[in-house]
Design a protein around this motif. Structure first.
Motif, PDB file in Angstrom:
ATOM      1  N   VAL A 120      38.422  34.852  38.144  1.00 38.63           N
ATOM      2  CA  VAL A 120      39.871  34.989  38.000  1.00 38.63           C
ATOM      3  C   VAL A 120      40.097  33.960  39.154  1.00 38.63           C
ATOM      4  CG1 VAL A 120      42.032  36.224  38.742  1.00 38.63           C
ATOM      5  CG2 VAL A 120      40.067  37.101  37.062  1.00 38.63           C
ATOM      6  N   LEU A 121      39.730  34.010  40.074  1.00 38.16           N
ATOM      7  CA  LEU A 121      39.954  33.238  41.307  1.00 38.16           C
ATOM      8  C   LEU A 121      39.467  31.740  41.387  1.00 38.16           C
ATOM      9  CD1 LEU A 121      39.907  35.869  44.027  1.00 38.16           C
ATOM     10  CD2 LEU A 121      41.843  35.238  42.809  1.00 38.16           C
ATOM     11  N   LYS A 122      38.443  31.424  40.687  1.00 37.50           N
ATOM     12  CA  LYS A 122      37.581  30.206  40.652  1.00 37.50           C
ATOM     13  C   LYS A 122      37.104  29.871  41.853  1.00 37.50           C
ATOM     14  CE  LYS A 122      39.578  30.285  36.429  1.00 37.50           C
ATOM     15  NZ  LYS A 122      38.909  30.437  35.200  1.00 37.50           N
ATOM     16  N   ASN A 123      37.034  30.665  42.725  1.00 38.38           N
ATOM     17  CA  ASN A 123      36.368  30.086  44.217  1.00 38.38           C
ATOM     18  C   ASN A 123      35.644  31.206  44.694  1.00 38.38           C
ATOM     19  OD1 ASN A 123      36.484  29.715  47.220  1.00 38.38           O
ATOM     20  ND2 ASN A 123      37.739  27.837  46.589  1.00 38.38           N
ATOM     21  N   PRO A 124      34.260  31.288  44.978  1.00 44.28           N
ATOM     22  CA  PRO A 124      33.588  32.225  45.580  1.00 44.28           C
ATOM     23  C   PRO A 124      34.135  32.806  46.913  1.00 44.28           C
ATOM     24  CG  PRO A 124      32.132  30.516  44.742  1.00 44.28           C
ATOM     25  CD  PRO A 124      33.426  30.014  44.983  1.00 44.28           C
ATOM     26  N   VAL A 125      34.605  31.815  47.830  1.00 45.36           N
ATOM     27  CA  VAL A 125      35.214  32.163  49.130  1.00 45.36           C
ATOM     28  C   VAL A 125      36.101  33.031  48.987  1.00 45.36           C
ATOM     29  CG1 VAL A 125      35.996  31.453  51.542  1.00 45.36           C
ATOM     30  CG2 VAL A 125      34.128  30.132  50.181  1.00 45.36           C
ATOM     31  N   ARG A 126      37.308  32.584  48.073  1.00 43.21           N
ATOM     32  CA  ARG A 126      38.298  33.591  48.035  1.00 43.21           C
ATOM     33  C   ARG A 126      38.188  34.784  47.201  1.00 43.21           C
ATOM     34  NH1 ARG A 126      42.151  29.830  44.139  1.00 43.21           N
ATOM     35  NH2 ARG A 126      43.303  31.642  44.163  1.00 43.21           N
ATOM     36  N   ALA A 127      37.152  34.673  46.353  1.00 39.66           N
ATOM     37  CA  ALA A 127      36.906  36.120  45.508  1.00 39.66           C
ATOM     38  C   ALA A 127      36.129  36.827  46.639  1.00 39.66           C
ATOM     39  CB  ALA A 127      35.866  35.464  44.506  1.00 39.66           C
ATOM     40  N   PHE A 128      35.279  36.511  47.525  1.00 39.86           N
ATOM     41  CA  PHE A 128      34.846  37.491  48.564  1.00 39.86           C
ATOM     42  C   PHE A 128      35.913  37.892  49.506  1.00 39.86           C
ATOM     43  CE2 PHE A 128      30.365  35.802  47.708  1.00 39.86           C
ATOM     44  CZ  PHE A 128      29.954  36.809  47.594  1.00 39.86           C
ATOM     45  N   ILE A 162      42.174  45.253  36.834  1.00 38.82           N
ATOM     46  CA  ILE A 162      41.471  44.810  38.238  1.00 38.82           C
ATOM     47  C   ILE A 162      41.866  43.381  38.474  1.00 38.82           C
ATOM     48  CG2 ILE A 162      39.033  43.995  39.351  1.00 38.82           C
ATOM     49  CD1 ILE A 162      39.767  46.917  39.464  1.00 38.82           C
ATOM     50  N   SER A 163      41.835  42.521  37.339  1.00 46.00           N
ATOM     51  CA  SER A 163      42.525  41.346  37.209  1.00 46.00           C
ATOM     52  C   SER A 163      43.868  41.139  37.759  1.00 46.00           C
ATOM     53  CB  SER A 163      42.403  40.574  35.949  1.00 46.00           C
ATOM     54  OG  SER A 163      40.956  40.396  35.333  1.00 46.00           O
ATOM     55  N   ASN A 207      45.023  43.079  39.814  1.00 47.38           N
ATOM     56  CA  ASN A 207      45.029  43.542  41.120  1.00 47.38           C
ATOM     57  C   ASN A 207      44.402  42.394  42.164  1.00 47.38           C
ATOM     58  OD1 ASN A 207      46.362  46.407  41.931  1.00 47.38           O
ATOM     59  ND2 ASN A 207      45.413  46.533  39.865  1.00 47.38           N
ATOM     60  N   LEU A 208      43.454  41.796  41.581  1.00 45.92           N
ATOM     61  CA  LEU A 208      42.868  40.600  42.389  1.00 45.92           C
ATOM     62  C   LEU A 208      44.032  39.454  42.531  1.00 45.92           C
ATOM     63  CD1 LEU A 208      39.535  40.271  40.445  1.00 45.92           C
ATOM     64  CD2 LEU A 208      39.816  41.102  42.854  1.00 45.92           C
ATOM     65  N   ARG A 209      44.745  39.455  41.691  1.00 46.60           N
ATOM     66  CA  ARG A 209      45.817  38.133  41.705  1.00 46.60           C
ATOM     67  C   ARG A 209      46.846  38.555  42.712  1.00 46.60           C
ATOM     68  NH1 ARG A 209      44.876  38.004  35.784  1.00 46.60           N
ATOM     69  NH2 ARG A 209      44.004  36.049  35.329  1.00 46.60           N
ATOM     70  N   LYS A 210      47.225  39.868  42.653  1.00 49.10           N
ATOM     71  CA  LYS A 210      48.435  40.221  43.819  1.00 49.10           C
ATOM     72  C   LYS A 210      47.681  40.250  44.937  1.00 49.10           C
ATOM     73  CE  LYS A 210      50.067  43.724  40.489  1.00 49.10           C
ATOM     74  NZ  LYS A 210      50.011  45.563  40.464  1.00 49.10           N
ATOM     75  N   LEU A 211      46.706  40.566  45.234  1.00 52.68           N
ATOM     76  CA  LEU A 211      45.898  40.516  46.539  1.00 52.68           C
ATOM     77  C   LEU A 211      45.770  38.979  47.150  1.00 52.68           C
ATOM     78  CD1 LEU A 211      43.352  43.622  46.346  1.00 52.68           C
ATOM     79  CD2 LEU A 211      45.581  43.400  47.794  1.00 52.68           C
ATOM     80  N   ASP A 212      45.504  38.048  46.134  1.00 50.74           N
ATOM     81  CA  ASP A 212      45.119  36.942  46.440  1.00 50.74           C
ATOM     82  C   ASP A 212      46.564  36.104  46.704  1.00 50.74           C
ATOM     83  OD1 ASP A 212      43.447  34.258  46.828  1.00 50.74           O
ATOM     84  OD2 ASP A 212      44.728  33.712  44.950  1.00 50.74           O
ATOM     85  N   ALA A 213      47.544  36.449  45.929  1.00 51.91           N
ATOM     86  CA  ALA A 213      48.838  35.832  46.263  1.00 51.91           C
ATOM     87  C   ALA A 213      49.935  37.039  46.154  1.00 51.91           C
ATOM     88  CB  ALA A 213      49.162  34.563  45.315  1.00 51.91           C
ATOM     89  N   PRO A 214      50.086  37.843  47.134  1.00 50.21           N
ATOM     90  CA  PRO A 214      50.790  38.929  47.006  1.00 50.21           C
ATOM     91  C   PRO A 214      52.585  38.508  46.816  1.00 50.21           C
ATOM     92  CG  PRO A 214      50.082  38.644  49.231  1.00 50.21           C
ATOM     93  CD  PRO A 214      49.329  37.613  48.389  1.00 50.21           C
ATOM     94  N   PHE A 215      52.962  37.766  47.128  1.00 51.53           N
ATOM     95  CA  PHE A 215      54.342  37.170  46.897  1.00 51.53           C
ATOM     96  C   PHE A 215      54.611  36.317  45.639  1.00 51.53           C
ATOM     97  CE2 PHE A 215      53.708  38.012  51.552  1.00 51.53           C
ATOM     98  CZ  PHE A 215      54.525  39.088  51.846  1.00 51.53           C
ATOM     99  N   SER A 216      53.454  35.789  45.124  1.00 46.44           N
ATOM    100  CA  SER A 216      53.839  35.082  44.005  1.00 46.44           C
ATOM    101  C   SER A 216      53.377  35.712  42.693  1.00 46.44           C
ATOM    102  CB  SER A 216      53.094  33.793  44.297  1.00 46.44           C
ATOM    103  OG  SER A 216      51.793  33.819  44.169  1.00 46.44           O
TER     104      SER A 216
END
Length: 216
Positions: A56-64, A111-112, A114-123
């Protein structure tokens, strides 16, 4: 839906399949899952979440980073207490009534989201669950009920209306529909109709007192 399709083809499937085969050789299953069985399922769920986060996030650092946020949020909500048991229904495992069972398309979508919500909570905004009161009728008079003023009045929504509303929310990305009331079993035939015609990828829960239930 592309995310869900991709996840189904990930190598985690092999690990999960091997784990299930090992469990099948163990003692007969009960509805509640604990001990080594629970540990295996918990590991499988977190591996599934890990691969979902990478996809979903395409980036291991962002994913962790986002997975850590997810874990911290979960621990804070539970006051750092671990879940002692999981429940198994059919081929799915449940650790809360607020999330779809695993493994399923609904769980992966949940889960997808909620991962997006936590990665960009306002967008990124997406609904996960709706609590849908499908009837105003109930044969009980429970003291704690907060629907007293609305109970036992004429129904205003047909079964077609109910299904149309649910479909509209499914198009918005919900993963879980919780049917309530009144007592929803007063519309038993309509519940069957909803289950037969609801779009795939969404779980349906029933909040009921067990009205008219028998052992059969």
């Amino acid at each position: 839906m592309q995310t869900i399709a991709a996840i189904e083809n990930l190598d985690t499937h092999l690990f999960v399949k091997e784990s299930f085969n090992a469990i099948k050789n163990d003692k007969p299953h009960s509805a509640m899952v604990h001990g080594i069985h629970k540990k295996i399922i918990k590991a499988c769920i977190w591996i599934n979440i890990f691969f979902l986060s990478i996809y979903v996030l395409k980036n291991p650092v962002r994913a962790f980073r986002v997975m850590k946020k997810l874990k911290d949020l979960r621990d804070n909500f539970r006051d750092n207490h671990s879940i002692l048991k999981y429940a198994k229904a059919g081929n799915k495992y449940y650790y809360t009534s607020n999330a779809p069972g695993w493994p399923s398309k609904a769980f992966s979508k949940y889960i997808s989201n909620n991962l997006r919500k936590l990665d960009a909570p306002f967008s990124y905004i997406a609904l996960d669950t709706i609590l849908f009161g499908i009837t105003k009728k109930c044969g009980y008079q429970c003291e704690h009920c907060f629907e007293w003023n609305a109970l036992n009045k004429p129904e205003t929504l047909s079964r077609g209306n109910l299904l149309s509303i649910i479909h509209s929310f499914q198009d918005m990305g919900i993963t879980q529909v919780q049917l309530s009331g009144g007592e929803p079993l007063n519309r038993f035939d309509d519940i069957i109709y909803i289950l037969q015609n609801i779009k795939k990828g969404t779980e349906v829960w029933l909040y009921t007192s067990g009205y008219h239930f028998t052992e059969e």
